[in-house]
Design a protein around this motif. Structure first.
Motif, PDB file in Angstrom:
ATOM      1  N   MET A   1       1.164  -0.877  -0.288  1.00  0.00           N
ATOM      2  CA  MET A   1       0.016   0.206   0.036  1.00  0.00           C
ATOM      3  C   MET A   1       1.067   1.187  -0.509  1.00  0.00           C
ATOM      4  O   MET A   1       0.980   1.892  -0.694  1.00  0.00           O
ATOM      5  N   SER A   2       1.436   1.556   0.827  1.00  0.00           N
ATOM      6  CA  SER A   2       2.664   2.188   0.977  1.00  0.00           C
ATOM      7  C   SER A   2       3.363   2.784  -1.193  1.00  0.00           C
ATOM      8  O   SER A   2       3.686   3.652  -0.657  1.00  0.00           O
ATOM      9  N   ASN A   3       3.512   1.861  -1.091  1.00  0.00           N
ATOM     10  CA  ASN A   3       4.479   1.862  -2.473  1.00  0.00           C
ATOM     11  C   ASN A   3       3.490   2.256  -3.213  1.00  0.00           C
ATOM     12  O   ASN A   3       3.712   3.793  -4.055  1.00  0.00           O
ATOM     13  N   LYS A   4       2.163   1.631  -3.858  1.00  0.00           N
ATOM     14  CA  LYS A   4       1.125   2.213  -4.370  1.00  0.00           C
ATOM     15  C   LYS A   4       1.028   3.865  -4.329  1.00  0.00           C
ATOM     16  O   LYS A   4       0.771   4.753  -4.396  1.00  0.00           O
ATOM     17  N   LEU A   5       0.384   4.184  -2.316  1.00  0.00           N
ATOM     18  CA  LEU A   5       0.053   5.516  -2.339  1.00  0.00           C
ATOM     19  C   LEU A   5       1.407   6.441  -2.738  1.00  0.00           C
ATOM     20  O   LEU A   5       1.164   7.539  -3.106  1.00  0.00           O
ATOM     21  N   GLN A   7       2.891   6.134  -5.626  1.00  0.00           N
ATOM     22  CA  GLN A   7       3.164   7.024  -6.931  1.00  0.00           C
ATOM     23  C   GLN A   7       1.933   7.293  -6.932  1.00  0.00           C
ATOM     24  O   GLN A   7       2.176   8.102  -7.710  1.00  0.00           O
ATOM     25  N   LEU A   8       1.099   7.314  -6.649  1.00  0.00           N
ATOM     26  CA  LEU A   8       0.133   7.900  -6.406  1.00  0.00           C
ATOM     27  C   LEU A   8       0.174   9.482  -6.107  1.00  0.00           C
ATOM     28  O   LEU A   8       0.273  10.328  -7.357  1.00  0.00           O
ATOM     29  N   GLN A   9       1.292   9.750  -4.953  1.00  0.00           N
ATOM     30  CA  GLN A   9       1.658  10.797  -4.809  1.00  0.00           C
ATOM     31  C   GLN A   9       2.327  11.279  -5.399  1.00  0.00           C
ATOM     32  O   GLN A   9       2.357  13.276  -6.191  1.00  0.00           O
ATOM     33  N   SER A  10       3.087  10.696  -6.760  1.00  0.00           N
ATOM     34  CA  SER A  10       4.432  11.265  -7.879  1.00  0.00           C
ATOM     35  C   SER A  10       3.574  11.519  -9.250  1.00  0.00           C
ATOM     36  O   SER A  10       4.003  12.864  -9.271  1.00  0.00           O
ATOM     37  N   LEU A  11       2.222  10.919  -8.695  1.00  0.00           N
ATOM     38  CA  LEU A  11       1.782  11.557 -10.134  1.00  0.00           C
ATOM     39  C   LEU A  11       1.318  12.955  -9.875  1.00  0.00           C
ATOM     40  O   LEU A  11       1.120  13.072 -10.904  1.00  0.00           O
ATOM     41  N   PHE A  12       0.569  13.125  -8.629  1.00  0.00           N
ATOM     42  CA  PHE A  12       0.379  14.147  -8.608  1.00  0.00           C
ATOM     43  C   PHE A  12       1.251  15.641  -8.577  1.00  0.00           C
ATOM     44  O   PHE A  12       1.194  16.803  -9.319  1.00  0.00           O
ATOM     45  N   HIS A  13       2.109  15.005  -8.580  1.00  0.00           N
ATOM     46  CA  HIS A  13       3.040  15.616  -7.871  1.00  0.00           C
ATOM     47  C   HIS A  13       3.790  16.493  -9.223  1.00  0.00           C
ATOM     48  O   HIS A  13       4.244  17.626  -9.837  1.00  0.00           O
ATOM     49  N   SER A  14       3.620  15.434 -10.333  1.00  0.00           N
ATOM     50  CA  SER A  14       4.392  15.351 -11.545  1.00  0.00           C
ATOM     51  C   SER A  14       3.262  16.707 -12.309  1.00  0.00           C
ATOM     52  O   SER A  14       3.356  16.754 -13.368  1.00  0.00           O
ATOM     53  N   ASP A 118     -10.068  11.385 -13.094  1.00  0.00           N
ATOM     54  CA  ASP A 118     -11.133  10.996 -11.948  1.00  0.00           C
ATOM     55  C   ASP A 118     -11.041   9.968 -11.455  1.00  0.00           C
ATOM     56  O   ASP A 118     -10.056   9.562 -11.122  1.00  0.00           O
ATOM     57  N   GLY A 119     -11.830   8.887 -10.953  1.00  0.00           N
ATOM     58  CA  GLY A 119     -12.029   7.952  -9.727  1.00  0.00           C
ATOM     59  C   GLY A 119     -11.955   6.822 -10.386  1.00  0.00           C
ATOM     60  O   GLY A 119     -12.346   5.172  -9.230  1.00  0.00           O
ATOM     61  N   VAL A 120     -11.463   6.537 -11.682  1.00  0.00           N
ATOM     62  CA  VAL A 120     -11.885   5.255 -11.694  1.00  0.00           C
ATOM     63  C   VAL A 120     -10.654   4.309 -11.101  1.00  0.00           C
ATOM     64  O   VAL A 120      -9.812   4.727 -11.064  1.00  0.00           O
ATOM     65  N   ASN A 121     -10.821   2.736 -10.726  1.00  0.00           N
ATOM     66  CA  ASN A 121     -10.301   2.327 -10.090  1.00  0.00           C
ATOM     67  C   ASN A 121      -9.542   0.843 -11.183  1.00  0.00           C
ATOM     68  O   ASN A 121      -9.670   1.000 -12.361  1.00  0.00           O
ATOM     69  N   ALA A 122      -8.335   0.063 -10.730  1.00  0.00           N
ATOM     70  CA  ALA A 122      -7.805  -1.217 -11.956  1.00  0.00           C
ATOM     71  C   ALA A 122      -8.814  -1.948 -11.381  1.00  0.00           C
ATOM     72  O   ALA A 122      -9.260  -2.699 -13.393  1.00  0.00           O
ATOM     73  N   ASP A 123      -9.752  -2.166 -10.812  1.00  0.00           N
ATOM     74  CA  ASP A 123     -11.157  -2.701 -11.031  1.00  0.00           C
ATOM     75  C   ASP A 123     -12.025  -2.525 -11.458  1.00  0.00           C
ATOM     76  O   ASP A 123     -12.960  -3.054 -12.724  1.00  0.00           O
ATOM     77  N   GLU A 146      -3.907   3.596 -13.068  1.00  0.00           N
ATOM     78  CA  GLU A 146      -2.571   3.776 -13.263  1.00  0.00           C
ATOM     79  C   GLU A 146      -1.736   3.889 -12.855  1.00  0.00           C
ATOM     80  O   GLU A 146      -0.504   2.450 -13.088  1.00  0.00           O
ATOM     81  N   VAL A 147      -1.714   3.944 -11.293  1.00  0.00           N
ATOM     82  CA  VAL A 147      -1.311   2.724 -10.347  1.00  0.00           C
ATOM     83  C   VAL A 147      -1.331   1.826  -9.994  1.00  0.00           C
ATOM     84  O   VAL A 147      -0.427   0.592  -9.055  1.00  0.00           O
ATOM     85  N   GLY A 148      -2.483   1.266 -10.267  1.00  0.00           N
ATOM     86  CA  GLY A 148      -2.644   0.004 -10.465  1.00  0.00           C
ATOM     87  C   GLY A 148      -3.785  -0.917  -9.295  1.00  0.00           C
ATOM     88  O   GLY A 148      -3.809  -1.520  -8.325  1.00  0.00           O
ATOM     89  N   ILE A 149      -4.310   0.511  -8.412  1.00  0.00           N
ATOM     90  CA  ILE A 149      -5.328   0.707  -7.348  1.00  0.00           C
ATOM     91  C   ILE A 149      -6.382  -0.224  -7.231  1.00  0.00           C
ATOM     92  O   ILE A 149      -7.206   0.836  -7.853  1.00  0.00           O
TER      93      ILE A 149
END
Length: 284
Positions: A1-5, A7-14, A118-123, A146-149
């Motif tokens: 979970m920490s790794n995916k979080l 990645q999500l943070q890095s995506l928004f940072h960019s 948007d809020g589309v998730n991997a499922d 995109e992150v696979g969450i």
């Protein structure tokens, strides 16, 4: 979970600045939370209000946005004016999301937000979701996918971040309560919404009231059906549902299953999203 979080943070940072298509559901709320944590006042959450949204869901969206701290705006969408939507074809969601993103994209460009997310998730990529295509065509991005969450991971990360609504039941738009091909009207949406509100006020949280012509079909988790029958004043319930506009009231003995109405689409190709392809740098 920490790794995916991370990645999500890095995506928004960019991204620098982002507008979030924010329904108030757990998925888009997590997106809004992470976007605000990284971007602050350079993030904007926008909720679309229409007859297919329960009034209490709009209030939840406002409350949650305020608790997060993110700037929040409500816009009105007009999918009910489009017969391609109200005739309720199998790709109804395409026209709903087209209206949404045709509203959000000009707003984002006018106010200097290079991204709509948007809020589309991997499922969601594994289900029949024609709305994903409409969002993609208009340049929207789906950070969770995109992150696979997955949906379960959305809840776990939300709980980790201390969001009190981490276990909030899914609440898709009210149009999802109608079998494909049944005409959708504001009056029908209202009677479904009133019926579901009636049940929630009596303590039943995870549920659907499916509409099939003049018949209401109540879906509850299978392990709650027996308690529902024994604890509910069925005469009062039937009277209330008739007052809402239904002629008949039934209980689905199979129980609640998300996406049950999509069973008729078994022969259609999967709606896996092109989010698996490289994403646009910014809105075009």
């Amino acid at each position: 979970m920490s790794n995916k979080l991370h990645q999500l943070q890095s995506l928004f940072h960019s991204m620098d600045r982002a507008l979030i298509a924010y329904s108030g559901g757990i998925d888009s709320t997590l997106v809004a939370k992470v976007a605000y944590d990284l971007l602050g006042d350079r993030a904007l959450a926008v909720t679309a209000d229409s007859p297919s949204l329960l009034p209490e869901e709009l209030e939840d969206a406002r409350t949650q946005a305020a608790e997060i701290g993110i700037a929040h705006r409500v816009v009105v969408t007009h999918e009910m004016d489009n017969p391609n939507y109200t005739s309720n074809p199998t790709n109804r969601c395409y026209f709903c999301k087209s209206e949404l993103h045709d509203t959000l994209k000009p707003l984002a460009l006018a106010e200097g937000y290079p991204y709509v997310v948007d809020g589309v998730n991997a499922d969601d990529l594994q289900d029949y979701r024609p709305g994903i295509q409409a969002a993609q065509e208009r340049g929207a991005r789906s950070p969770l996918a995109e992150v696979g969450i997955t949906k379960l991971e959305v809840r776990e990360i939300s709980k980790q971040l201390g969001l009190p609504w981490w276990d909030k039941p899914a609440q898709p738009c009210l149009s999802s309560r109608f079998p494909y091909g049944e005409l959708i009207t504001a009056e029908k949406l209202q009677r479904v919404g009133r019926s579901e509100r009636y049940l929630r006020q009596r303590g039943w949280k995870t549920l659907r009231v499916r509409s099939d012509g003049d018949t209401a079909r109540i879906e509850l988790p299978p392990d709650e059906i027996q308690a529902f029958v024994s604890q509910t004043d069925l005469d009062s319930l039937v009277t209330a549902f008739r007052d809402f506009g239904f002629a008949y009231v039934t209980l689905d003995l199979e129980g609640y299953r998300s996406g049950k109405l999509n069973r008729v689409l078994a022969d259609l190709p999967s709606a896996r999203s092109s989010l698996l392809r490289p994403q646009p740098d910014t809105l075009q």
